[in-house]
Design an enzyme around this catalytic site. Structure first.
Site, PDB file in Angstrom:
ATOM      1  N   TYR A 197     -12.964   5.881 -14.320  1.00 23.43           N
ATOM      2  CA  TYR A 197     -12.737   4.676 -13.516  1.00 23.43           C
ATOM      3  C   TYR A 197     -13.093   3.433 -14.319  1.00 23.43           C
ATOM      4  O   TYR A 197     -12.358   2.437 -14.336  1.00 23.43           O
ATOM      5  CB  TYR A 197     -13.584   4.752 -12.241  1.00 23.43           C
ATOM      6  CG  TYR A 197     -13.454   3.561 -11.313  1.00 23.43           C
ATOM      7  CD1 TYR A 197     -12.226   3.185 -10.793  1.00 23.43           C
ATOM      8  CD2 TYR A 197     -14.590   2.844 -10.937  1.00 23.43           C
ATOM      9  CE1 TYR A 197     -12.123   2.104  -9.927  1.00 23.43           C
ATOM     10  CE2 TYR A 197     -14.497   1.761 -10.067  1.00 23.43           C
ATOM     11  CZ  TYR A 197     -13.259   1.399  -9.569  1.00 23.43           C
ATOM     12  OH  TYR A 197     -13.157   0.325  -8.705  1.00 23.43           O
TER      13      TYR A 197
ATOM     14  N   ASP B 158       4.225   3.137  -4.009  1.00 25.55           N
ATOM     15  CA  ASP B 158       3.318   3.810  -4.940  1.00 25.55           C
ATOM     16  C   ASP B 158       3.427   3.052  -6.253  1.00 25.55           C
ATOM     17  O   ASP B 158       4.397   3.216  -7.008  1.00 25.55           O
ATOM     18  CB  ASP B 158       3.734   5.269  -5.112  1.00 25.55           C
ATOM     19  CG  ASP B 158       2.882   5.996  -6.157  1.00 25.55           C
ATOM     20  OD1 ASP B 158       1.959   5.372  -6.727  1.00 25.55           O
ATOM     21  OD2 ASP B 158       3.155   7.182  -6.412  1.00 25.55           O
TER      22      ASP B 158
ATOM     23  N   ASP C  21       0.855  -1.194   0.000  1.00 23.76           N
ATOM     24  CA  ASP C  21       0.000   0.000   0.000  1.00 23.76           C
ATOM     25  C   ASP C  21       0.888   1.239   0.000  1.00 23.76           C
ATOM     26  O   ASP C  21       2.025   1.197   0.493  1.00 23.76           O
ATOM     27  CB  ASP C  21      -0.908  -0.004   1.229  1.00 23.76           C
ATOM     28  CG  ASP C  21      -2.158   0.844   1.028  1.00 23.76           C
ATOM     29  OD1 ASP C  21      -3.231   0.268   0.810  1.00 23.76           O
ATOM     30  OD2 ASP C  21      -2.042   2.079   1.075  1.00 23.76           O
TER      31      ASP C  21
ATOM     32  N   LYS D 187     -10.811  -0.015 -15.779  1.00 25.51           N
ATOM     33  CA  LYS D 187     -11.309  -1.269 -15.222  1.00 25.51           C
ATOM     34  C   LYS D 187     -11.743  -2.217 -16.340  1.00 25.51           C
ATOM     35  O   LYS D 187     -11.567  -3.434 -16.249  1.00 25.51           O
ATOM     36  CB  LYS D 187     -12.469  -1.002 -14.262  1.00 25.51           C
ATOM     37  CG  LYS D 187     -12.044  -0.501 -12.896  1.00 25.51           C
ATOM     38  CD  LYS D 187     -11.176  -1.523 -12.181  1.00 25.51           C
ATOM     39  CE  LYS D 187     -10.859  -1.109 -10.750  1.00 25.51           C
ATOM     40  NZ  LYS D 187     -10.016  -2.106 -10.057  1.00 25.51           N
TER      41      LYS D 187
ATOM     42  N   SER E  82     -15.761   1.056   1.008  1.00 23.51           N
ATOM     43  CA  SER E  82     -14.311   1.222   0.924  1.00 23.51           C
ATOM     44  C   SER E  82     -14.016   2.350  -0.045  1.00 23.51           C
ATOM     45  O   SER E  82     -14.827   2.663  -0.918  1.00 23.51           O
ATOM     46  CB  SER E  82     -13.639  -0.071   0.421  1.00 23.51           C
ATOM     47  OG  SER E  82     -14.044  -0.363  -0.891  1.00 23.51           O
TER      48      SER E  82
END
Length: 690
Positions: free
Chosen positions: A588, A495, A472, A592, A623
């Site tokens: 987004y 990153d 992370d 995806k 989340s």
């Protein structure tokens, strides 16, 4: 030097908490001093010690009886509590001394039949030794210094030089009835001694108080350390077992460990009739280890044996040695060395098994410890805990060997005794009870590991026995998340949109655990904005995180999978946006959708190598973007409650992060499934894949 950690105020607090019964107070001090001993790994290593106290208690009929509280199986001294010191009726134990012989099985049965609590753990295999000695408090340790001393060729002379007549010497005998009788005889011939040295084994002290026995543990050990320092250019034990895992030669680790892991996995798999059965590794480094691995007699020491007989259960009696020349020769040489180790172990087994009547069954023949020149000590085990224990013990063994060789020689028990200990029925029974978990031996890396889905997924794999790495970009969140899983979870701060970050992250996982079996590529962020109005820079940054980071992680993971040679798995968090776009989420949904295609393309390209690639399409999980405030806003816009909004699916039930985690685990277990994407959204017809 060992520090005396006794603190009168802490001891008094233990007494107050114990109440007024003398037996409970004695037990409380027994727990206290046991934990002091266990706090120093140079005194006891992975179960390599036990303690006891003798008290009087009334039975149900009001009759007073003598009771021995002794450390039970499955408990370690550093975390010991009163239940870990089961009470055993002392008089029946003492009566056993009248027997001429007693089998291990009968000994265990007699000890269990005299437990005050039938549900208590098995008393230590050295219970009778504690019983046959008359003292109230008894401590048995395997201090690094005493192991170096006890394995010297002229150990008795050295013990006399250091202690005069303060300690008596017991010859080597396997733990159990015979050793208990012999130790009692040695003590009775020297009833003024403060303790015993068990040759090739360890150290006993005793006293009428917990502090008296504990003080002797510390004093005796420090005297031995001082004596050894005089014989080894003032080498001290202060640096042992620090669990230093910072690999200096990252290139060697990345090149060698996956190859070694694959070779060991194939040996282990063949033993169980499988193509492969993976292991976890644990690397230890440091100046002392580097110096030891540069010795010219390394090959001889590698087969010399163990510092304490019980270590053989976790490390075997031999180590695999890989030199710079072996590494330079390439992957085939490493595999050949592993095969040679396994074959030599099988030959030894056949020879020894014939000696004992052919009654034993071959254990897994792979090495449990590797000494790798230029890298360090590598513990090898069926899971992260076993690998860590092997490394801990090997670190201590390096110290014992170094000190012993400097002071006259390291000469532990021989092949016959070593085999008897490794294949001891009591120890094998313990191992048989420890069933493997489904993902034992497997290594899982989860990107976006500090987020709700990532952490839930990591915890799910950890529960299944996997060694887990969390990757992370948020250092504080990543380290906190890893700590919530436990000591064998690695936090990797990265990153993943930065050049080379994916390779570095996978390299960190390889250096810590030896390789990788499952990549859960979960990192992502839901970027908002209409495509025709969105700044191009923002769209490109979304692609960097939501697509290119996944591709980079896949490339890095595939490199490790290929070195190991036993396949692997990639699991991608795709999102329903890939097939059911939402207004304002084009930035987004586009990457995806590319990731959705990536799953199938990689499955096509990697299937021939046994590498499976699957994904999960999830929707409306609390989340990232979907915070409580965002949920409330969306619910109000639709004129429903927040709960109804989150349950806006065919099942009318909110989908939580652990449901997504379960899907990842299920895919990882589906050995004949690849190029598949599971939908976890409670039912959304618009996002259905077929």
């Amino acid at each position: 030097m060992r520090q005396n950690r006794w603190n009168d105020k802490e001891a008094e607090a233990r007494l107050r908490d114990a109440g007024n019964h003398p037996a409970d107070q004695a037990l409380a001090l027994r727990v206290y001093s046991s934990r002091l001993i266990g706090a120093d790994p140079d005194l006891v290593m992975h179960g390599g010690g036990n303690t006891s106290v003798k008290v009087e208690r009334e039975d149900l009929f009001g009759q007073s009886q003598r009771v021995l509280h002794v450390k039970g199986s499955g408990w370690d001294l550093d975390t010991l509590e009163a239940p870990g010191l089961p009470g055993v009726r002392l008089d029946p134990l003492l009566k056993m001394r009248e027997l001429g012989a007693l089998s291990d099985e009968d000994m265990v049965n007699l000890q269990r039949s005299n437990l005050l609590d039938s549900g208590a753990p098995n008393p230590s295999v050295e219970t009778l030794l504690h019983a046959f000695l008359p003292h109230k408090y008894i401590d048995h340790t395997h201090a690094t210094a005493f192991l170096a001393l006890a394995n010297l060729p002229e150990a008795e002379a050295a013990i006399a030089e250091i202690f005069g007549d303060r300690l008596a010497v017991v010859p080597y005998i396997m733990p159990g009835f015979a050793l208990a009788k012999k130790a009692a005889e040695v003590f009775e011939a020297n009833p003024e001694v403060e303790g015993l040295v068990l040759l090739k084994h360890g150290h006993f002290t005793f006293g009428e108080t917990a502090r008296e026995s504990y003080d002797r543990v510390i004093e005796h050990t420090n005297l031995v350390e001082e004596w050894l320092a005089k014989h080894s250019a003032d080498r001290r034990f202060e640096t042992t077992v620090k669990r230093k895992r910072d690999v200096a030669e990252s290139e060697i680790a990345s090149k060698v460990l996956p190859v070694l892991r694959g070779a060991v996995g194939r040996i282990r798999g063949a033993h169980h009739g499988l193509p492969s059965k993976p292991v976890v590794m644990d690397v230890r480094t440091g100046l002392e280890i580097d110096a030891f691995l540069s010795r010219t007699d390394l090959d001889k020491l590698a087969v010399r044996g163990v510092a304490s007989p019980d270590h053989v259960i976790r490390t075997k009696g031999q180590r695999l040695v890989l030199t710079h020349d072996d590494i330079a020769a390439g992957d085939e040489r490493i595999a050949e060395k592993v095969d040679a180790f396994a074959n030599a172990y099988k030959v030894l087994f056949e020879r020894q098994n014939e000696r004992v009547g052919g009654t034993k069954v071959l254990l897994e023949p792979h090495p449990c410890v590797a000494w790798i020149e230029g890298l360090g000590i590598v513990g090898i085990g069926k899971d992260a805990a076993a690998a860590s224990a092997a490394s801990d013990i090997s670190e201590q063994t390096v110290e014992v060997m170094s000190q012993g060789e400097a002071a006259g020689g390291f000469h532990p028990i021989g092949e016959d005794d070593l085999f008897d200990m490794e294949y001891w029925s009591l120890e094998q029974a313990k191992l048989a009870k420890a069933a493997d978990k489904p993902f034992g031996g497997r290594i899982v890396a989860v990107t976006g590991g500090a987020g709700a889905i990532g952490l839930a997924t990591a915890k799910a794999f950890a529960r299944e026995g996997a060694a887990v790495a969390l990757i992370d970009f948020d250092r504080e969140a990543c380290e906190k998340a890893a700590a919530s899983i436990g000591g064998n979870c690695l936090a990797v701060v990265a990153d993943l949109t930065a050049k080379g970050a994916a390779d570095a992250a996978i390299r960190s996982v390889t250096e810590r655990f030896g390789g990788l079996d499952v990549l859960v590529s979960n990192a992502g962020a839901a970027v908002q904005g209409n495509l025709l109005e969105l700044a191009e820079e923002k769209l490109r940054s979304s692609f960097e995180l939501n697509f290119f980071s996944h591709l980079a992680m896949a490339r890095a993971a595939a490199g490790v999978f290929r070195l190991q040679g036993h396949g692997g798995q990639m699991l991608f968090n795709v999102s329903k946006q890939a097939v059911n776009p939402g207004k304002g989420f084009g930035a987004y949904g586009l990457p995806k959708a590319a990731t959705f295609f990536l799953v199938r393309q990689l499955a096509l390209e990697l299937g021939g190598e046994g590498i499976r690639v699957n994904g999960v399409n999830a929707d409306r999980i609390r989340s990232g973007l979907l915070t409580d405030d965002f949920i409330s806003t969306r619910a109000q816009a639709r004129g429903v409650t927040a709960s109804d909004y989150m349950a806006g699916n065919l099942l009318k039930s909110e989908v939580e992060a652990h449901h997504v985690a379960d899907a990842f685990v299920a895919l990882a277990k589906s050995e004949r499934t690849t190029a598949h994407v599971i939908t976890v959204d409670g039912g959304n017809i618009e996002a259905a894949l077929r």
